[in-house]
Design a protein around this motif. Structure first.
Motif, PDB file in Angstrom:
ATOM      1  N   LYS A 101       0.840  -1.194   0.000  1.00  9.17           N
ATOM      2  CA  LYS A 101       0.000   0.000   0.000  1.00  9.17           C
ATOM      3  C   LYS A 101       0.873   1.242   0.000  1.00  9.17           C
ATOM      4  O   LYS A 101       1.789   1.367   0.817  1.00  9.17           O
ATOM      5  CB  LYS A 101      -0.918   0.001   1.222  1.00  9.17           C
ATOM      6  N   ASN A 102       0.577   2.157  -0.916  1.00  7.82           N
ATOM      7  CA  ASN A 102       1.288   3.430  -0.991  1.00  7.82           C
ATOM      8  C   ASN A 102       0.561   4.435  -0.114  1.00  7.82           C
ATOM      9  O   ASN A 102      -0.568   4.824  -0.399  1.00  7.82           O
ATOM     10  CB  ASN A 102       1.343   3.910  -2.442  1.00  7.82           C
ATOM     11  N   GLU A 103       1.216   4.833   0.970  1.00  9.92           N
ATOM     12  CA  GLU A 103       0.607   5.763   1.915  1.00  9.92           C
ATOM     13  C   GLU A 103       1.165   7.164   1.706  1.00  9.92           C
ATOM     14  O   GLU A 103       1.493   7.871   2.656  1.00  9.92           O
ATOM     15  CB  GLU A 103       0.877   5.295   3.360  1.00  9.92           C
ATOM     16  N   GLU A 104       1.296   7.594   0.467  1.00  9.53           N
ATOM     17  CA  GLU A 104       1.834   8.883   0.047  1.00  9.53           C
ATOM     18  C   GLU A 104       3.341   8.979   0.292  1.00  9.53           C
ATOM     19  O   GLU A 104       4.131   8.823  -0.615  1.00  9.53           O
ATOM     20  CB  GLU A 104       1.084  10.044   0.713  1.00  9.53           C
ATOM     21  N   SER A 105       3.781   9.233   1.503  1.00 11.72           N
ATOM     22  CA  SER A 105       5.205   9.409   1.777  1.00 11.72           C
ATOM     23  C   SER A 105       5.863   8.149   2.328  1.00 11.72           C
ATOM     24  O   SER A 105       7.032   8.157   2.687  1.00 11.72           O
ATOM     25  CB  SER A 105       5.419  10.567   2.755  1.00 11.72           C
ATOM     26  N   SER A 106       5.123   7.066   2.413  1.00 10.61           N
ATOM     27  CA  SER A 106       5.662   5.804   2.936  1.00 10.61           C
ATOM     28  C   SER A 106       4.846   4.647   2.372  1.00 10.61           C
ATOM     29  O   SER A 106       3.868   4.847   1.642  1.00 10.61           O
ATOM     30  CB  SER A 106       5.614   5.793   4.466  1.00 10.61           C
TER      31      SER A 106
END
Length: 323
Positions: A101-106
């Motif tokens: 899962k791409n959590e924007e900055s992580s």
């Protein structure tokens, strides 16, 4: 949930090279591998000999000593295993990644065992897991295999080997030498030009002398319990058959690239988008290493020309973290 600077997905030679480089840079990292160390190599044919010489298979300038100039599978397994154990590389084996899962900055990496939080992701998953199917009736029969391990099993059997690559020619020669009645089914009009230079004359000579039967410009029409039907220029040929080795190549698993929205070319090559200077994809923080960089062109990247990816990636990650 464990937290890391970088999670490396895939514990093959290039994934291990990335781990070595991450450790040298002082990064907090982990390699996640769904099988044993260098899982793809472990599943190669037992007697396989590499096309590359041992020094070209080296990673991080660690010497690879082999009996012959071109090492065999068992020597490569020993080499990469010793690198992992001697350098205390952090690698979690038999842990398949199921989701990212791409959590924007992580990123959150989810495996069958636990979750990981990571600033960066490296996809180094290779291409040996998904075979190119024939898509013909009978392909699902137990006597059909898309992988080949060793020849003893096929002694005194009618074996059809499909393909004209290194894997198919190696299998045809080994099975014939163990007493199998081998038929080689080739889609083109000759043995593949990329077949190892010391093997190609051997298979051609065995065909010309009649030891191995070859059908050129031929495709499989149907597989039955004790026959195989092939399309030839002269029409359909029906051959007695006990086993089929459909060694028609493999393709990368694009699952993780799709999950992360890594752009792929619209043509059949499915080339992923990345910066060749950093190996970073169009998705910030997602890097590619090894064979997966070539999309469907699995013959473009090997250990010897992709081991440099590790240094490129870690140099960019360090610069980003310091920034």
């Amino acid at each position: 949930m464990d937290s890391y600077d970088v999670v490396i997905i895939g514990g093959g030679p290039i994934g291990i090279a990335c781990g070595l480089e991450a450790k040298k840079k002082g990064l907090n990292y982990v390699i996640l591998e769904k099988g044993p160390i260098v899982n793809s190599l472990f599943n190669y044919p037992s007697n396989m000999q590499f096309f590359s010489s041992s020094e070209r298979l080296e990673i991080d300038n660690i010497p690879f000593i082999s009996i012959e100039a071109k090492p065999k599978k068992n020597e490569a397994l020993e080499y990469y295993r010793r690198i992992v154990t001697s350098n205390d590389i952090k690698i979690n084996l038999f842990e398949k990644v199921t989701e990212i899962k791409n959590e924007e900055s992580s990123f959150t990496v989810i495996s069958e065992k636990q979750k990981y939080f990571s600033k960066k992701i490296i996809i180094a998953t290779g291409f040996y897991d998904i075979p190119n199917l024939l898509n013909v009736p009978g392909e699902e029969l137990p006597k059909v295999s898309h992988y080949y391990k060793e020849p003893h099993f096929y002694s005194k059997q009618n074996v059809a080997v499909i393909g004209a690559s290194n894997s198919s020619t190696d299998a045809a020669l080994e099975c014939w030498r163990k007493g199998a009645n081998v038929t080689l089914i080739i889609r083109g009009d000759e043995v593949g030009s990329r077949v190892k230079y010391w093997v190609r004359p051997d298979i051609i000579n065995r065909i010309e002398e009649g030891s191995i039967t070859a059908y050129y410009n031929a495709t499989v029409k149907e597989i039955t319990q004790n026959k195989i039907l092939i399309n030839t220029k002269k029409g359909t040929e029906v051959l007695d058959n006990d086993y089929v080795l459909a060694l028609t190549g493999y393709r990368p698993d694009f699952k993780f690239l799709n999950l992360l929205n890594v752009e792929l070319s619209k043509d059949e090559k499915k080339l992923p988008q990345y910066n060749p200077d950093t190996m970073e994809t169009n998705v910030s923080g997602v890097y590619l290493a090894g064979v997966v960089c070539g999309g469907m062109e699995t013959h473009k990247w090997f250990i010897e020309n992709s081991r440099v990816h590790a240094k490129l990636i870690m140099q960019d990650i360090i610069q980003n973290i310091k920034a």
